[in-house]
Enzyme design. Sequence first.
Site, PDB file in Angstrom:
ATOM      1  N   TYR A 142       0.944  -1.376   0.394  1.00 39.77           N
ATOM      2  CA  TYR A 142       0.234  -0.380   0.093  1.00 39.77           C
ATOM      3  C   TYR A 142       1.191   1.062  -0.033  1.00 39.77           C
ATOM      4  CZ  TYR A 142      -4.214   3.115   1.113  1.00 39.77           C
ATOM      5  OH  TYR A 142      -4.664   4.228   1.929  1.00 39.77           O
ATOM      6  N   LYS A 146       1.501   3.523  -3.416  1.00 34.64           N
ATOM      7  CA  LYS A 146       1.523   5.261  -3.174  1.00 34.64           C
ATOM      8  C   LYS A 146       2.617   6.197  -3.073  1.00 34.64           C
ATOM      9  CE  LYS A 146      -3.627   4.577  -1.997  1.00 34.64           C
ATOM     10  NZ  LYS A 146      -4.445   5.587  -2.825  1.00 34.64           N
ATOM     11  N   ASN A 171      -6.229   9.661   8.071  1.00 33.19           N
ATOM     12  CA  ASN A 171      -7.559   8.914   8.478  1.00 33.19           C
ATOM     13  C   ASN A 171      -8.667   9.683   8.388  1.00 33.19           C
ATOM     14  OD1 ASN A 171      -5.177   7.785   9.898  1.00 33.19           O
ATOM     15  ND2 ASN A 171      -6.583   6.230  10.084  1.00 33.19           N
ATOM     16  N   ARG A 183     -10.591  -1.204   9.976  1.00 36.55           N
ATOM     17  CA  ARG A 183     -10.031  -0.085  10.274  1.00 36.55           C
ATOM     18  C   ARG A 183     -10.508   0.047  11.845  1.00 36.55           C
ATOM     19  NH1 ARG A 183     -10.412   3.493   5.028  1.00 36.55           N
ATOM     20  NH2 ARG A 183     -12.226   2.387   3.931  1.00 36.55           N
ATOM     21  N   VAL A 184      -9.865   0.752  12.467  1.00 36.28           N
ATOM     22  CA  VAL A 184     -10.384   0.882  13.887  1.00 36.28           C
ATOM     23  C   VAL A 184     -11.422   1.743  14.161  1.00 36.28           C
ATOM     24  CG1 VAL A 184      -8.962   3.444  14.041  1.00 36.28           C
ATOM     25  CG2 VAL A 184      -9.469   1.810  16.003  1.00 36.28           C
ATOM     26  N   GLY A 202      -1.321  -3.106  20.842  1.00 40.79           N
ATOM     27  CA  GLY A 202      -0.836  -3.309  21.371  1.00 40.79           C
ATOM     28  C   GLY A 202      -1.397  -2.728  22.805  1.00 40.79           C
ATOM     29  N   ASP A 203      -0.654  -1.877  23.401  1.00 39.87           N
ATOM     30  CA  ASP A 203      -1.067  -0.506  23.931  1.00 39.87           C
ATOM     31  C   ASP A 203      -2.108  -0.061  24.347  1.00 39.87           C
ATOM     32  OD1 ASP A 203       0.631   1.395  23.764  1.00 39.87           O
ATOM     33  OD2 ASP A 203       2.256   1.372  25.402  1.00 39.87           O
ATOM     34  N   THR A 207      -1.226   6.992  17.942  1.00 43.25           N
ATOM     35  CA  THR A 207      -2.164   7.439  17.665  1.00 43.25           C
ATOM     36  C   THR A 207      -2.632   7.938  16.688  1.00 43.25           C
ATOM     37  OG1 THR A 207      -0.544   9.405  17.244  1.00 43.25           O
ATOM     38  CG2 THR A 207      -1.389   9.627  19.717  1.00 43.25           C
ATOM     39  N   ARG A 274       0.307  10.218  14.544  1.00 47.69           N
ATOM     40  CA  ARG A 274       0.180  10.233  13.369  1.00 47.69           C
ATOM     41  C   ARG A 274      -0.654  11.324  13.093  1.00 47.69           C
ATOM     42  NH1 ARG A 274      -2.490   6.611   9.329  1.00 47.69           N
ATOM     43  NH2 ARG A 274      -0.327   6.091   8.844  1.00 47.69           N
TER      44      ARG A 274
HETATM   45  P1  NAD Z   1     -12.210   1.907   0.111  1.00 45.94           P
HETATM   46  O1  NAD Z   1     -12.008  -0.039   0.798  1.00 45.94           O
HETATM   47  O2  NAD Z   1     -13.783   1.736   1.452  1.00 45.94           O
HETATM   48  O3  NAD Z   1     -12.491   2.562  -1.306  1.00 45.94           O
HETATM   49  C1  NAD Z   1     -11.576   1.834  -2.539  1.00 45.94           C
HETATM   50  C2  NAD Z   1     -12.590   1.782  -3.586  1.00 45.94           C
HETATM   51  O4  NAD Z   1     -11.735   1.098  -4.885  1.00 45.94           O
HETATM   52  C3  NAD Z   1     -13.898   0.231  -3.630  1.00 45.94           C
HETATM   53  O5  NAD Z   1     -15.159   0.265  -3.506  1.00 45.94           O
HETATM   54  C4  NAD Z   1     -13.233  -0.535  -4.109  1.00 45.94           C
HETATM   55  O6  NAD Z   1     -13.875  -2.022  -4.756  1.00 45.94           O
HETATM   56  C5  NAD Z   1     -12.515  -0.001  -5.301  1.00 45.94           C
HETATM   57  N1  NAD Z   1     -11.345  -0.615  -6.344  1.00 45.94           N
HETATM   58  C6  NAD Z   1      -9.971  -1.318  -5.436  1.00 45.94           C
HETATM   59  N2  NAD Z   1      -9.465  -1.939  -6.358  1.00 45.94           N
HETATM   60  C7  NAD Z   1      -9.886  -1.857  -7.363  1.00 45.94           C
HETATM   61  C8  NAD Z   1      -9.584  -1.434  -9.090  1.00 45.94           C
HETATM   62  N3  NAD Z   1      -8.031  -2.254  -9.155  1.00 45.94           N
HETATM   63  N4  NAD Z   1     -10.164  -0.979  -9.987  1.00 45.94           N
HETATM   64  C9  NAD Z   1     -11.394  -0.433  -9.428  1.00 45.94           C
HETATM   65  N5  NAD Z   1     -11.607  -1.058  -8.044  1.00 45.94           N
HETATM   66  C10 NAD Z   1     -11.004  -0.740  -7.057  1.00 45.94           C
HETATM   67  O7  NAD Z   1     -11.759   3.044   0.698  1.00 45.94           O
HETATM   68  P2  NAD Z   1     -11.643   4.168   1.309  1.00 45.94           P
HETATM   69  O8  NAD Z   1     -11.744   4.567   2.591  1.00 45.94           O
HETATM   70  O9  NAD Z   1     -12.667   4.863   0.242  1.00 45.94           O
HETATM   71  O10 NAD Z   1     -10.531   4.844   0.261  1.00 45.94           O
HETATM   72  C11 NAD Z   1     -10.657   5.656  -1.096  1.00 45.94           C
HETATM   73  C12 NAD Z   1      -9.404   5.983  -1.503  1.00 45.94           C
HETATM   74  O11 NAD Z   1      -8.824   6.977  -0.497  1.00 45.94           O
HETATM   75  C13 NAD Z   1      -8.166   4.937  -1.418  1.00 45.94           C
HETATM   76  O12 NAD Z   1      -7.379   5.024  -2.685  1.00 45.94           O
HETATM   77  C14 NAD Z   1      -7.500   5.090  -0.527  1.00 45.94           C
HETATM   78  O13 NAD Z   1      -6.036   4.765  -0.858  1.00 45.94           O
HETATM   79  C15 NAD Z   1      -7.188   6.081  -0.518  1.00 45.94           C
HETATM   80  N6  NAD Z   1      -7.222   7.344   1.230  1.00 45.94           N
HETATM   81  C16 NAD Z   1      -8.143   6.471   1.811  1.00 45.94           C
HETATM   82  C17 NAD Z   1      -7.892   7.049   3.922  1.00 45.94           C
HETATM   83  C18 NAD Z   1      -9.351   6.958   4.741  1.00 45.94           C
HETATM   84  O14 NAD Z   1      -8.677   7.017   5.742  1.00 45.94           O
HETATM   85  N7  NAD Z   1     -10.092   6.733   3.866  1.00 45.94           N
HETATM   86  C19 NAD Z   1      -6.786   6.954   3.842  1.00 45.94           C
HETATM   87  C20 NAD Z   1      -5.640   7.081   2.626  1.00 45.94           C
HETATM   88  C21 NAD Z   1      -6.083   7.612   2.121  1.00 45.94           C
HETATM   89  N1  UDP Z   2      -6.741  -0.781  16.147  1.00 43.63           N
HETATM   90  C1  UDP Z   2      -6.335  -0.975  16.680  1.00 43.63           C
HETATM   91  N2  UDP Z   2      -7.830  -1.813  16.557  1.00 43.63           N
HETATM   92  C2  UDP Z   2      -8.700  -2.432  15.569  1.00 43.63           C
HETATM   93  C3  UDP Z   2      -8.138  -1.467  14.799  1.00 43.63           C
HETATM   94  C4  UDP Z   2      -7.161  -1.457  14.492  1.00 43.63           C
HETATM   95  O1  UDP Z   2      -6.181  -1.066  18.206  1.00 43.63           O
HETATM   96  O2  UDP Z   2      -9.536  -3.394  15.844  1.00 43.63           O
HETATM   97  C5  UDP Z   2      -5.680   0.283  15.604  1.00 43.63           C
HETATM   98  C6  UDP Z   2      -4.440   0.001  14.701  1.00 43.63           C
HETATM   99  O3  UDP Z   2      -2.852  -1.092  14.550  1.00 43.63           O
HETATM  100  C7  UDP Z   2      -3.759   1.512  14.504  1.00 43.63           C
HETATM  101  C8  UDP Z   2      -4.483   2.138  14.757  1.00 43.63           C
HETATM  102  O4  UDP Z   2      -5.599   1.398  15.344  1.00 43.63           O
HETATM  103  O5  UDP Z   2      -2.848   1.823  15.134  1.00 43.63           O
HETATM  104  C9  UDP Z   2      -5.567   2.889  13.355  1.00 43.63           C
HETATM  105  O6  UDP Z   2      -5.724   1.449  12.030  1.00 43.63           O
HETATM  106  P1  UDP Z   2      -6.229   1.478  10.927  1.00 43.63           P
HETATM  107  O7  UDP Z   2      -6.340   0.464  10.116  1.00 43.63           O
HETATM  108  O8  UDP Z   2      -7.805   2.332  10.469  1.00 43.63           O
HETATM  109  O9  UDP Z   2      -6.300   2.740  10.198  1.00 43.63           O
HETATM  110  P2  UDP Z   2      -4.036   2.941   9.706  1.00 43.63           P
HETATM  111  O10 UDP Z   2      -3.006   1.817  10.278  1.00 43.63           O
HETATM  112  O11 UDP Z   2      -4.216   2.716   8.718  1.00 43.63           O
HETATM  113  O12 UDP Z   2      -3.690   3.929  10.057  1.00 43.63           O
END
Ligand code: NAD
Ligand code: UDP
Length: 313
Positions: A142, A146, A171, A183-184, A202-203, A207, A274
Amino acid sequence: MILVTGGAGFLGSHLCERLIKEGEKVICLDNLFTGSKANISHLLSDKNFSFVQHDIIEVFSADVKKIYNFACPASPVHYQFDAIKTLKTSVFGIENMLNLAEKCGARILQASTSEVYGDPAVHPQREDYWGNVNPIGIRSCYDEGKRAAETLMFDYHRQRNTDIRVIRIFNTYGPRMAENDGRVVSNFIVQALKNENITVYGDGSQTRSFCYVDDLIDGAIKMMNNKKGFIGPVNLGNTAETPIIEFAKIIIELTGSKSKIVTKPLPQDDPTQRRPDISLAEKMLDWRPSVELRSGLEKTIEYFDRKLKGEIK
Ligand code: NAD
Ligand code: UDP
């Protein structure tokens, strides 16, 4: 015509909805890996909206003026499910979209991520920080995907003059997050509503800074449409930073749950801290989030509550 890839996912569906409300014509492209048609069912009858089931790893053709590239699984559980595919989605996917942008003379915005900073040694994170990313770990498909996508965006811009925009999303949460995506925010809310144990990894001292979806979509649209020629990358996120253990307590309080907090092992390379520095977004886009954590969580809890009761698909 605007193309939204990943438009049936969490963020993509909110983006499609906002664009349709603004009177735009939208093509939503999605392979439905983590997204679902239920997220866009209310848009399907709109004459300005069309859905195409397609994988962005394959070439796609249409005559469009703007492309929002949001296709990519975003939760660790889902992006690690098929890590090779995740990397291909980021790299081959953005190459296909950049070629489409070039062919149509379209502007393209890439949904990048705070994960490009990895486990950051600099805090809060500014856009000029190059990050601390493990290239061979379980999050690398990932993170590095990206990062490579950002590289390709900037190389197309330098070499071929492609009109690009890059946002780094921190996030983000809200209604239509997938219940099972690990996701959390979704995990804790669903666990609390079911009075099941809340699983802190973890503990819980690590953040995160949580941004409500409406704020994020505002920022993404502002970035796409900014007339300053500002291409980014720009951080979009909320600056209120919360330790995960505190976050668990807030969810228990807001849901009135009987759940107990239990601990589970911290996954490999889980970032310890973060928080975005958003001064660039404030200056260049006049953007800052306005939804406070508790009020955004209340709306999200209401969504999951109705979903668990079967009131919404
Ligand atoms: P999500 O999983 O709900 O949405 C992703 C969408 O992309 C889904 O509908 C999935 O079916 C589609 N998809 C995945 N692979 C594909 C492919 N190969 N071809 C066509 N469609 C595909 O996740 P989200 O939270 O809505 O994230 C959307 C975008 O924002 C992602 O690119 C993610 O990396 C980025 N992003 C999200 C967050 C967040 O906190 N939500 C944070 C950072 C970046
Ligand atoms: N996390 C947690 N319990 C859960 C899911 C996630 O403690 O059931 C923690 C995870 O280890 C991370 C934070 O919450 O430290 C955010 O996790 P998430 O998967 O939502 O996003 P990302 O790590 O990609 O920021």
